[in-house]
Design an enzyme around this catalytic site. Structure first.
Site, PDB file in Angstrom:
ATOM      1  N   SER A  28       0.844  -1.211   0.000  1.00  0.00           N
ATOM      2  CA  SER A  28       0.000   0.000   0.000  1.00  0.00           C
ATOM      3  C   SER A  28       0.873   1.252   0.000  1.00  0.00           C
ATOM      4  O   SER A  28       2.052   1.190   0.327  1.00  0.00           O
ATOM      5  CB  SER A  28      -0.866   0.019   1.263  1.00  0.00           C
ATOM      6  OG  SER A  28      -1.556  -1.203   1.388  1.00  0.00           O
ATOM      7  N   SER A  30       1.991   5.284  -1.730  1.00  0.00           N
ATOM      8  CA  SER A  30       2.138   6.057  -2.978  1.00  0.00           C
ATOM      9  C   SER A  30       3.308   5.584  -3.837  1.00  0.00           C
ATOM     10  O   SER A  30       3.526   6.107  -4.928  1.00  0.00           O
ATOM     11  CB  SER A  30       2.316   7.540  -2.627  1.00  0.00           C
ATOM     12  OG  SER A  30       3.497   7.693  -1.850  1.00  0.00           O
ATOM     13  N   THR A  31       4.078   4.613  -3.368  1.00  0.00           N
ATOM     14  CA  THR A  31       5.204   4.115  -4.172  1.00  0.00           C
ATOM     15  C   THR A  31       4.800   2.881  -4.966  1.00  0.00           C
ATOM     16  O   THR A  31       5.222   2.683  -6.100  1.00  0.00           O
ATOM     17  CB  THR A  31       6.414   3.797  -3.270  1.00  0.00           C
ATOM     18  OG1 THR A  31       6.729   4.960  -2.491  1.00  0.00           O
ATOM     19  CG2 THR A  31       7.623   3.377  -4.073  1.00  0.00           C
ATOM     20  N   ALA A  86       7.418   1.797   2.752  1.00  0.00           N
ATOM     21  CA  ALA A  86       7.704   1.914   4.185  1.00  0.00           C
ATOM     22  C   ALA A  86       7.741   3.388   4.555  1.00  0.00           C
ATOM     23  O   ALA A  86       7.943   4.258   3.702  1.00  0.00           O
ATOM     24  CB  ALA A  86       9.041   1.266   4.525  1.00  0.00           C
ATOM     25  N   GLU A 106      -0.533  -5.795   5.453  1.00  0.00           N
ATOM     26  CA  GLU A 106       0.827  -5.718   4.898  1.00  0.00           C
ATOM     27  C   GLU A 106       1.738  -6.733   5.569  1.00  0.00           C
ATOM     28  O   GLU A 106       2.523  -7.418   4.906  1.00  0.00           O
ATOM     29  CB  GLU A 106       1.387  -4.309   5.079  1.00  0.00           C
ATOM     30  CG  GLU A 106       0.739  -3.281   4.171  1.00  0.00           C
ATOM     31  CD  GLU A 106       1.230  -1.873   4.446  1.00  0.00           C
ATOM     32  OE1 GLU A 106       1.536  -1.557   5.628  1.00  0.00           O
ATOM     33  OE2 GLU A 106       1.314  -1.081   3.487  1.00  0.00           O
TER      34      GLU A 106
HETATM   35  O1  DER Z   1       1.411   2.450   5.431  1.00  0.00           O
HETATM   36  C1  DER Z   1       2.398   1.913   4.894  1.00  0.00           C
HETATM   37  O2  DER Z   1       3.196   1.171   5.527  1.00  0.00           O
HETATM   38  C2  DER Z   1       2.637   2.195   3.444  1.00  0.00           C
HETATM   39  O3  DER Z   1       3.448   1.213   2.909  1.00  0.00           O
HETATM   40  C3  DER Z   1       3.172   3.616   3.243  1.00  0.00           C
HETATM   41  O4  DER Z   1       3.347   4.291   4.437  1.00  0.00           O
HETATM   42  C4  DER Z   1       4.418   3.697   2.416  1.00  0.00           C
HETATM   43  O5  DER Z   1       4.697   5.041   2.176  1.00  0.00           O
HETATM   44  P1  DER Z   1       4.725   5.688   0.686  1.00  0.00           P
HETATM   45  O6  DER Z   1       3.372   6.254   0.449  1.00  0.00           O
HETATM   46  O7  DER Z   1       5.805   6.724   0.796  1.00  0.00           O
HETATM   47  O8  DER Z   1       5.052   4.596  -0.295  1.00  0.00           O
END
Ligand code: DER
Length: 241
Positions: A28, A30-31, A86, A106
């Site tokens: 999950s 934005s990456t 992360a 996750e």
């Molecule tokens: O909630 C989480 O662990 C998601 O993986 C997220 O926090 C990852 O961050 P990103 O939006 O910078 O990819």
């Protein structure tokens, strides 16, 4: 920052998603949309016999919109690889996760996979957890237990007010909804910052928090990642194992 996320995602897919990989967990945040883009770019032949398992609503929508085959972890509990973002990664690849309140599913898919890989931009590449991600450890709790767990976390050392005067330990409130954030599992999220000396031992802190009755899952992923891919501003990718 977006270019850095894309760099990390592309490098990780090129290295860890081969034709032999059929069951793929999609994380999950934005990456991971760039992870899906890169997998789609491998072409319909490569994806024809693959199944993609999501870590929540956002992840499921990503898979559906990419016209990839959606699967459920009930049906496919043994994954080849899961790729996820992360919030912060330390020197030993321990992570803070849960910025998006998805850490329960996750962590299930991270443990269900033979290989778990992190993709992130340079901002997440840290040395000690809690240095760049100062909002605290995201903790999913049963709604019935949240007030009791807040008390427990305060007793464990999580401050209600940070040294810089900002709010510390708190129930995560929603922005466009009255009341708290509710996870895909119908639970609440508590954000619990801890002093550096405790964040330097994330596995110990994870165990202490996990033992609190009412805690469903903790956004500390310790000793789980095979590798972490960080996109840099200069167009390079740092890979840490
Ligand atoms: O909630 C989480 O662990 C998601 O993986 C997220 O926090 C990852 O961050 P990103 O939006 O910078 O990819």
């Amino acid at each position: 920052v977006e270019a850095a996320k894309r760099l990390a995602a592309f490098a990780a897919v090129d290295r860890h998603v081969g034709l032999e990989h059929k069951f793929i967990g999609i994380g999950s945040g934005s990456t991971v949309p760039y992870v899906v883009d890169r997998i789609v770019a491998q072409g319909p032949e490569a994806n024809r016999h693959r199944v993609f398992i999501p870590t929540g609503f956002q992840s499921k929508e990503l898979i559906i919109k990419a016209h990839l085959t959606l699967g459920d972890v009930d049906q496919f509990p043994n994954l080849d690889v899961t790729i996820d973002g992360a919030d912060e990664v330390d020197n030993d690849l321990n992570c803070i996760k849960g910025g998006g309140a998805c850490q329960l599913r996750e962590k299930v898919l991270a443990e269900a996979a033979t290989t778990w890989v992190i993709v992130a931009d340079y901002r997440k590449n840290s040395h000690v957890l809690g240095t760049t991600w100062t909002q605290g450890v995201p903790i999913e709790v049963a709604p019935f237990a949240y007030a009791k767990v807040l008390t427990n976390l305060s007793q464990l050392g999580s401050p209600h007010i940070l040294p810089n005067g900002k709010p510390g330990l708190a129930l995560r409130m929603a922005k466009m909804k009255a009341g708290p954030v509710v996870s895909d599992n119908g639970n609440f999220i508590i954000d619990a910052p801890f002093p550096p000396e405790q964040m330097k031992k994330p596995a110990e802190l994870l165990h202490q928090i996990k033992m609190l009755t009412g805690v469903v899952e903790v956004g500390l992923f310790c000793d789980m990642a095979e590798a972490a891919y960080f996109g840099n501003e200069d167009g390079t990718v740092m890979i840490r194992h």
